[in-house]
Design an enzyme around this catalytic site. Sequence first.
Site, short mmCIF file in Angstrom:
data_model
loop_
_atom_site.label_atom_id
_atom_site.label_comp_id
_atom_site.label_asym_id
_atom_site.label_seq_id
_atom_site.Cartn_x
_atom_site.Cartn_y
_atom_site.Cartn_z
N LYS A 198 0.70 -1.85 0.19
CA LYS A 198 -0.32 -0.07 0.17
C LYS A 198 0.95 1.01 -0.27
CE LYS A 198 -3.88 -2.28 2.58
NZ LYS A 198 -4.71 -2.70 3.63
N GLN A 256 -4.87 -1.60 8.95
CA GLN A 256 -5.38 -3.07 8.75
C GLN A 256 -5.18 -3.70 10.10
OE1 GLN A 256 -4.09 -4.25 5.51
NE2 GLN A 256 -3.92 -5.33 5.91
N ASP A 272 -11.33 2.50 3.81
CA ASP A 272 -11.92 1.29 3.77
C ASP A 272 -12.63 1.00 3.31
OD1 ASP A 272 -9.36 -0.74 3.31
OD2 ASP A 272 -9.28 -0.42 5.50
N1 GUN Z 1 -7.32 -7.38 5.67
C1 GUN Z 1 -7.91 -7.43 5.13
N2 GUN Z 1 -8.00 -6.83 4.24
C2 GUN Z 1 -7.78 -5.55 4.27
C3 GUN Z 1 -8.44 -4.29 3.83
O1 GUN Z 1 -9.24 -4.17 2.57
N3 GUN Z 1 -7.98 -3.39 4.65
C4 GUN Z 1 -7.51 -3.49 6.11
N4 GUN Z 1 -7.81 -2.50 6.99
N5 GUN Z 1 -6.88 -4.52 6.12
C5 GUN Z 1 -7.59 -5.59 5.28
#
Ligand code: GUN
Length: 292
Positions: free
Chosen positions: A52, A96, A119
Site C-alpha cells: 500500500k 490494517q 477502506d
Molecule cells: N485486511 C485484509 N484486507 C484488508 C483491507 O482491505 N483493509 C484493511 N484495513 N485490512 C485488511
Amino acid sequence: MTLIDGKATAAAIKAQIAEEVKEIVTNGGKQPHLAAILVGHDGGSETYVKNKVLACEQCGFKSTLIRYESNVTEEELLACVDKLNRDEDVDGFIVQLPLPTHIDEQKVIMAIDYKKDVDGFHPINVGRMSIGLPCFISATPLGILTLLKHYAVQTSGKKCVVLGRSNIVGKPMAQLMMQKQYGDATVTVCHSHSAHLKEECREADIIIAAIGRPGFVTADMVKEGAVVVDVGTTRVADPSRKSGFRLSGDVDFEAVAPKCSYITPVPGGVGPMTICSLMKNTLSAGKKEFYQ
Ligand code: GUN
C-alpha cells in the site's frame, strides 16, 4: 479462456491516478495523503501494508505508516485514530486488519471519521453503499467490479454466486453485484453452512470465491463458459520458494481454467486491484468527492 490480468489493469489505473495527482499539484492543490496503522508483525499484513505504501509512491501520494506492537492497548489505538481524524493533512487512513484479539475491531472501525474511512468499513459507508449513495466502497469488491468492467464482462441479468459472507468482501460484493448501477445481477450468497453450495455454483454464470480455503472451487462446480473470480490468498507452505510459502487461491486453477470464459489468477488477479481501489478511494478523499 481469457486470463484476467489484475496486475496490468492496476498498473494502468495507478498511472492514470498519478497523472491526475500531478495536475492537482501543478494547479496548486494538495497532494493526497494516506496514513496506515499496522499493529504487530503478521506476515500477510506486513506485505499488504508495504504494498500500500509502495502504491502511494507510484500514485504520487504522501503516505504515513504508524506501527504498534501487538500489546498496544485499545485505548492507545483509539487515541491514534482520534489524532488522525483531527489531522487536517491526512485525507484518509486505514487500520490494517486483523487486530489482536484483546482489541474490539468494530469499536476501532466505528471510531474512524467516515469521511476519512478509505477502506469503506464504517457503518455509514457500508449503509450508503447498500442503498447506492456515493461513498467509500470496500477496496476488494470495488477492485473486482473495476476488473469486470475493464474486461467488458457482462454482468447484467446474469446469475452470480458469491462464496463467503465476510464484512470486507462477501457481503459488500453481493450488495454491489445486485445493484442496478453496478452488477445488476441475480445474486446468491453461499457460505460454510449452505446446503446446496455445489449445485448453486454449477448454475452460476459468475462465481466470486472469497472463503479462504485453498482449491475449494473444483472443476465439477463450474459451468462451461463461466466467469470465475478468485479472491483467496491463503499462504501455504512451499519449501521450493525462498519465502517458504506461496499464495493459494480458493479455486483449483489448473482444472477450472479450461472451462471458463474468464478467470483471475492468484497471484496477479484480484490482489493488485484491491490496492489500486484503495488508491482510488484516497484520491476521492483528497478531492473531497463524497464528503465535504
Ligand atoms: N485486511 C485484509 N484486507 C484488508 C483491507 O482491505 N483493509 C484493511 N484495513 N485490512 C485488511
